[in-house]
Scaffold this active site. Structure first.
Site, PDB file in Angstrom:
ATOM      1  N   MET A 131      -2.276 -15.430  -6.544  1.00 53.44           N
ATOM      2  CA  MET A 131      -1.388 -15.716  -7.674  1.00 53.44           C
ATOM      3  C   MET A 131       0.075 -15.613  -7.232  1.00 53.44           C
ATOM      4  O   MET A 131       0.889 -16.463  -7.542  1.00 53.44           O
ATOM      5  CB  MET A 131      -1.616 -14.696  -8.807  1.00 53.44           C
ATOM      6  CG  MET A 131      -3.023 -14.643  -9.330  1.00 53.44           C
ATOM      7  SD  MET A 131      -3.237 -13.337 -10.569  1.00 53.44           S
ATOM      8  CE  MET A 131      -3.375 -11.888  -9.551  1.00 53.44           C
ATOM      9  N   GLU A 133       3.669 -15.533  -5.475  1.00 57.04           N
ATOM     10  CA  GLU A 133       4.403 -16.445  -4.584  1.00 57.04           C
ATOM     11  C   GLU A 133       5.645 -15.734  -4.064  1.00 57.04           C
ATOM     12  O   GLU A 133       6.070 -14.731  -4.658  1.00 57.04           O
ATOM     13  CB  GLU A 133       4.803 -17.710  -5.359  1.00 57.04           C
ATOM     14  CG  GLU A 133       3.585 -18.446  -5.874  1.00 57.04           C
ATOM     15  CD  GLU A 133       3.929 -19.730  -6.626  1.00 57.04           C
ATOM     16  OE1 GLU A 133       5.131 -20.008  -6.848  1.00 57.04           O
ATOM     17  OE2 GLU A 133       2.975 -20.438  -6.974  1.00 57.04           O
ATOM     18  N   THR A 164      -4.298 -10.268  -0.542  1.00 58.77           N
ATOM     19  CA  THR A 164      -5.304  -9.372   0.041  1.00 58.77           C
ATOM     20  C   THR A 164      -6.510 -10.197   0.488  1.00 58.77           C
ATOM     21  O   THR A 164      -6.933 -11.105  -0.235  1.00 58.77           O
ATOM     22  CB  THR A 164      -5.751  -8.330  -1.018  1.00 58.77           C
ATOM     23  OG1 THR A 164      -4.594  -7.670  -1.506  1.00 58.77           O
ATOM     24  CG2 THR A 164      -6.715  -7.320  -0.425  1.00 58.77           C
ATOM     25  N   GLU A 251      -9.704  -5.795 -13.119  1.00 58.69           N
ATOM     26  CA  GLU A 251      -8.913  -5.543 -11.900  1.00 58.69           C
ATOM     27  C   GLU A 251      -8.141  -4.227 -12.051  1.00 58.69           C
ATOM     28  O   GLU A 251      -8.111  -3.397 -11.145  1.00 58.69           O
ATOM     29  CB  GLU A 251      -7.946  -6.710 -11.675  1.00 58.69           C
ATOM     30  CG  GLU A 251      -6.901  -6.418 -10.615  1.00 58.69           C
ATOM     31  CD  GLU A 251      -6.119  -7.662 -10.169  1.00 58.69           C
ATOM     32  OE1 GLU A 251      -6.491  -8.786 -10.549  1.00 58.69           O
ATOM     33  OE2 GLU A 251      -5.136  -7.489  -9.425  1.00 58.69           O
ATOM     34  N   ARG A 277      -5.643  27.555   6.847  1.00 56.90           N
ATOM     35  CA  ARG A 277      -4.307  27.712   7.436  1.00 56.90           C
ATOM     36  C   ARG A 277      -3.651  29.026   6.998  1.00 56.90           C
ATOM     37  O   ARG A 277      -3.688  29.362   5.805  1.00 56.90           O
ATOM     38  CB  ARG A 277      -3.436  26.522   6.996  1.00 56.90           C
ATOM     39  CG  ARG A 277      -2.018  26.566   7.477  1.00 56.90           C
ATOM     40  CD  ARG A 277      -1.918  26.168   8.918  1.00 56.90           C
ATOM     41  NE  ARG A 277      -0.540  26.111   9.369  1.00 56.90           N
ATOM     42  CZ  ARG A 277      -0.185  25.938  10.628  1.00 56.90           C
ATOM     43  NH1 ARG A 277      -1.107  25.770  11.571  1.00 56.90           N
ATOM     44  NH2 ARG A 277       1.095  25.909  10.967  1.00 56.90           N
ATOM     45  N   LEU A 346       1.479  20.654   1.040  1.00 58.98           N
ATOM     46  CA  LEU A 346       0.726  21.871   1.369  1.00 58.98           C
ATOM     47  C   LEU A 346       0.169  21.830   2.797  1.00 58.98           C
ATOM     48  O   LEU A 346      -0.238  22.855   3.334  1.00 58.98           O
ATOM     49  CB  LEU A 346      -0.395  22.088   0.351  1.00 58.98           C
ATOM     50  CG  LEU A 346       0.090  22.445  -1.066  1.00 58.98           C
ATOM     51  CD1 LEU A 346      -1.074  22.508  -2.037  1.00 58.98           C
ATOM     52  CD2 LEU A 346       0.848  23.778  -1.063  1.00 58.98           C
ATOM     53  N   GLY A 372      -1.547  -5.443  -8.731  1.00 56.85           N
ATOM     54  CA  GLY A 372      -2.362  -5.495  -9.947  1.00 56.85           C
ATOM     55  C   GLY A 372      -1.506  -5.539 -11.200  1.00 56.85           C
ATOM     56  O   GLY A 372      -1.981  -5.304 -12.316  1.00 56.85           O
TER      57      GLY A 372
HETATM   58  C1  LIG Z   1      -0.415  -4.778  -0.458  1.00 53.27           C
HETATM   59  C2  LIG Z   1      -0.319  -5.801  -1.546  1.00 53.27           C
HETATM   60  C3  LIG Z   1      -1.448  -6.538  -1.889  1.00 53.27           C
HETATM   61  C4  LIG Z   1      -1.360  -7.539  -2.873  1.00 53.27           C
HETATM   62  N1  LIG Z   1      -2.447  -8.325  -3.139  1.00 53.27           N
HETATM   63  C5  LIG Z   1      -2.308  -9.405  -3.951  1.00 53.27           C
HETATM   64  C6  LIG Z   1      -3.362 -10.359  -4.096  1.00 53.27           C
HETATM   65  O1  LIG Z   1      -4.443 -10.200  -3.532  1.00 53.27           O
HETATM   66  N2  LIG Z   1      -3.128 -11.449  -4.867  1.00 53.27           N
HETATM   67  C7  LIG Z   1      -1.948 -11.663  -5.515  1.00 53.27           C
HETATM   68  O2  LIG Z   1      -1.813 -12.674  -6.190  1.00 53.27           O
HETATM   69  N3  LIG Z   1      -0.927 -10.781  -5.412  1.00 53.27           N
HETATM   70  C8  LIG Z   1      -1.082  -9.663  -4.634  1.00 53.27           C
HETATM   71  N4  LIG Z   1      -0.048  -8.771  -4.488  1.00 53.27           N
HETATM   72  C9  LIG Z   1       1.185  -9.002  -5.223  1.00 53.27           C
HETATM   73  C10 LIG Z   1       1.419  -8.003  -6.349  1.00 53.27           C
HETATM   74  O3  LIG Z   1       0.526  -8.193  -7.400  1.00 53.27           O
HETATM   75  C11 LIG Z   1       2.903  -8.161  -6.751  1.00 53.27           C
HETATM   76  O4  LIG Z   1       3.665  -7.615  -5.689  1.00 53.27           O
HETATM   77  C12 LIG Z   1       3.215  -7.458  -8.058  1.00 53.27           C
HETATM   78  O5  LIG Z   1       2.610  -8.121  -9.147  1.00 53.27           O
HETATM   79  C13 LIG Z   1       4.737  -7.385  -8.306  1.00 53.27           C
HETATM   80  O6  LIG Z   1       5.319  -8.631  -8.134  1.00 53.27           O
HETATM   81  P1  LIG Z   1       6.613  -8.780  -7.195  1.00 53.27           P
HETATM   82  O7  LIG Z   1       6.302  -8.131  -5.883  1.00 53.27           O
HETATM   83  O8  LIG Z   1       7.003 -10.201  -7.170  1.00 53.27           O
HETATM   84  O9  LIG Z   1       7.701  -7.919  -7.905  1.00 53.27           O
HETATM   85  P2  LIG Z   1       8.757  -8.459  -8.990  1.00 53.27           P
HETATM   86  O10 LIG Z   1       8.076  -9.255 -10.031  1.00 53.27           O
HETATM   87  O11 LIG Z   1       9.900  -9.055  -8.267  1.00 53.27           O
HETATM   88  O12 LIG Z   1       9.205  -7.086  -9.630  1.00 53.27           O
HETATM   89  C14 LIG Z   1       9.936  -6.105  -8.891  1.00 53.27           C
HETATM   90  C15 LIG Z   1      10.069  -4.887  -9.758  1.00 53.27           C
HETATM   91  O13 LIG Z   1      10.863  -5.243 -10.885  1.00 53.27           O
HETATM   92  C16 LIG Z   1      10.449  -4.556 -12.028  1.00 53.27           C
HETATM   93  N5  LIG Z   1      10.114  -5.523 -13.103  1.00 53.27           N
HETATM   94  C17 LIG Z   1       9.697  -6.807 -12.991  1.00 53.27           C
HETATM   95  N6  LIG Z   1       9.507  -7.356 -14.197  1.00 53.27           N
HETATM   96  C18 LIG Z   1       9.817  -6.407 -15.100  1.00 53.27           C
HETATM   97  C19 LIG Z   1       9.823  -6.344 -16.521  1.00 53.27           C
HETATM   98  N7  LIG Z   1       9.441  -7.385 -17.288  1.00 53.27           N
HETATM   99  N8  LIG Z   1      10.186  -5.176 -17.123  1.00 53.27           N
HETATM  100  C20 LIG Z   1      10.539  -4.115 -16.373  1.00 53.27           C
HETATM  101  N9  LIG Z   1      10.560  -4.095 -15.033  1.00 53.27           N
HETATM  102  C21 LIG Z   1      10.189  -5.219 -14.408  1.00 53.27           C
HETATM  103  C22 LIG Z   1       9.251  -3.711 -11.623  1.00 53.27           C
HETATM  104  O14 LIG Z   1       9.667  -2.408 -11.282  1.00 53.27           O
HETATM  105  C23 LIG Z   1       8.757  -4.383 -10.384  1.00 53.27           C
HETATM  106  O15 LIG Z   1       8.035  -3.485  -9.571  1.00 53.27           O
HETATM  107  C24 LIG Z   1      -0.147  -7.747  -3.559  1.00 53.27           C
HETATM  108  C25 LIG Z   1       0.991  -6.964  -3.223  1.00 53.27           C
HETATM  109  C26 LIG Z   1       0.911  -6.016  -2.237  1.00 53.27           C
HETATM  110  C27 LIG Z   1       2.142  -5.252  -1.888  1.00 53.27           C
END
Ligand SMILES: Cc1cc2nc3c(=O)[nH]c(=O)nc-3n(C[C@H](O)[C@H](O)[C@H](O)COP(=O)(O)OP(=O)(O)OC[C@H]3O[C@@H](n4cnc5c(N)ncnc54)[C@H](O)[C@@H]3O)c2cc1C
Length: 388
Positions: A131, A133, A164, A251, A277, A346, A372
């Site tokens: 999902m 990008e 993932t 999920e 320890r 700890l 997620g």
């Molecule tokens: C190790 C790993 C595995 C992953 N696996 C998958 C996968 O298998 N498939 C997939 O599709 N995606 C995957 N992801 C993506 C993951 O779901 C996204 O990183 C996540 O949904 C956050 O999107 P972003 O990184 O674009 O953060 P952004 O959308 O840019 O957000 C950044 C931060 O802004 C804040 N924020 C954003 N919107 C709001 C709001 N409306 N209100 C308040 N605060 C907000 C939050 O604090 C957020 O953490 C994975 C990510 C990681 C790191």
């Protein structure tokens, strides 16, 4: 508190999964550590898991599965992985079973079921869900990967990131824009389709270097004029956002349950360590600070576990709401972070050494508040349901 969730069949399943973990994952020569260094789990592990009956348990028997649509089996796998110091999402199995499989079971037509389900249960076909990008994560409806209908194909262009199982996956559930739509319609323009390994123009890109969950292959995927047959569309065109929203509670519960199992395991390792320890002539465990810390964490985890177990029953009965799943996700992953941090403390300096499971569990835990759906988004879901 005694858990009322499991029956004998789950405990039998637990015992055989534990044997699988010891034989295929941990191994005398520390296989899992090697996969962490390599950044990927070898494919043979999935076929071994398939042979053992640990993949696609919910796949109907007619398609080579166990026909056991019971989320408690998925929970057992997550719990045993975490107990063994193996992140269940790092291994890839939990993503395949808990997150990807429901899309195939719910939205495949008969021909698609015949093509894919047996491979999903045997481990010959491994899955990912794409999902996110580079430019969007939380705001899914703003995605820009497109699929343009051209006769009996869709032509797909775009890229995904942080996926993932992105390197190991044979079948990727890809979220695309099939309709343009104005702002009001942006959810309606999304569809889901299966992109298969080897399709021309589909590249599994970089395996990304992460802070934790090192054995998990998390990758970039790119799509350049990929011709995806219309037979690979999941469900109906334009209903992809609805399908995503319907599947996200499972999920999120899976992530919550994993978080609580990881926290329980960390408390167990810490208890063992603080009893052994010594400092100032006494065991670390005999300091009041240690007792208070572990009493607090143990209590919080037990309370969270009760809520998660109740959510699992609700999921099995098809009654888990998006708000309940979102609550479980943000609460349990926040708690996981607190538990890892305080338990690591700890262990003193040893807690910072990667050879200690607590150090790996600490870094593995950080992402669960992000993926997620970030915890802030979870609170938005819950807050809106309160009429705010
Ligand atoms: C190790 C790993 C595995 C992953 N696996 C998958 C996968 O298998 N498939 C997939 O599709 N995606 C995957 N992801 C993506 C993951 O779901 C996204 O990183 C996540 O949904 C956050 O999107 P972003 O990184 O674009 O953060 P952004 O959308 O840019 O957000 C950044 C931060 O802004 C804040 N924020 C954003 N919107 C709001 C709001 N409306 N209100 C308040 N605060 C907000 C939050 O604090 C957020 O953490 C994975 C990510 C990681 C790191």
């Amino acid at each position: 508190m005694k858990r009322a969730l499991f029956e004998d069949l789950h405990e039998d399943f637990r015992a055989s999964f534990r044997t699988f973990l010891e034989r295929e994952v941990l191994g005398d020569e520390g296989r899992y550590g090697q996969w962490e260094r390599e950044g990927i789990v070898p494919r043979e592990v999935f076929t071994a898991a398939g042979r053992g009956g640990f993949l696609g348990m919910a796949v109907p028997e007619s398609h080579g599965g166990a026909g056991a649509d019971d989320f408690r089996l998925n929970l057992v796998i997550g719990e045993e992985c975490q107990r063994a110091g193996v992140g269940s999402f790092s291994l890839g199995i939990t993503l395949h079973n808990d997150i990807c499989l429901p899309y195939f079971l719910t939205y495949c037509d008969e021909a698609q079921q015949a093509r894919w389900l047996s491979g999903l249960a045997s481990g010959e076909l491994f899955t990912a869900l794409a999902m996110t990008e580079p430019g969007i994560g939380s705001d899914l409806a703003a995605m820009s990967t497109t699929a343009r209908r051209d006769g009996d194909h869709y032509v797909v262009n775009g890229s995904k990131t942080f996926i993932t199982n992105g390197i190991n996956a044979d079948l990727v559930i890809l979220a695309v824009k099939t309709g343009v739509g104005g702002h009001q319609e942006r959810h309606r323009g999304i569809s889901l389709m299966i992109v298969e390994r080897g399709m021309e123009g589909f590249e599994h890109g970089r395996n990304l270097e992460k802070v934790g969950q090192h054995a998990q292959d998390t990758a970039e995927l790119s799509f350049t004029d990929v011709h995806v047959p219309v037979e690979n569309l999941l469900g109906e065109e334009g209903r992809g956002f609805l399908y995503l929203v319907s599947n996200l509670p499972q999920e999120r519960l899976s992530i919550a349950a994993s978080a609580i199992s990881a926290a329980e395991a960390a408390i167990g390792w810490t208890l063992e360590y603080v009893l052994e320890r010594k400092a100032f002539g006494q065991s670390i465990g005999s300091f009041q600070n240690t007792r208070f810390t572990l009493a607090e964490l143990h209590g919080e985890v037990q309370i969270a576990r009760t809520f998660v177990d109740r959510c699992a029953v609700a999921l099995n009965e098809d009654e888990l709401t998006p708000e309940e799943a979102a609550t479980a996700k943000w609460w349990c992953t926040d708690l996981q972070g607190r538990v890892m941090d305080r338990c690591l403390q700890l262990f003193g300096g040893y807690g910072y050494m990667v050879e200690y499971p607590i150090a790996r569990a600490f870094t593995d835990a950080r992402v669960t508040r992000i993926y997620g759906g970030a915890n802030e988004i979870m609170k938005e879901i819950v807050g809106r349901s309160l009429g705010l």
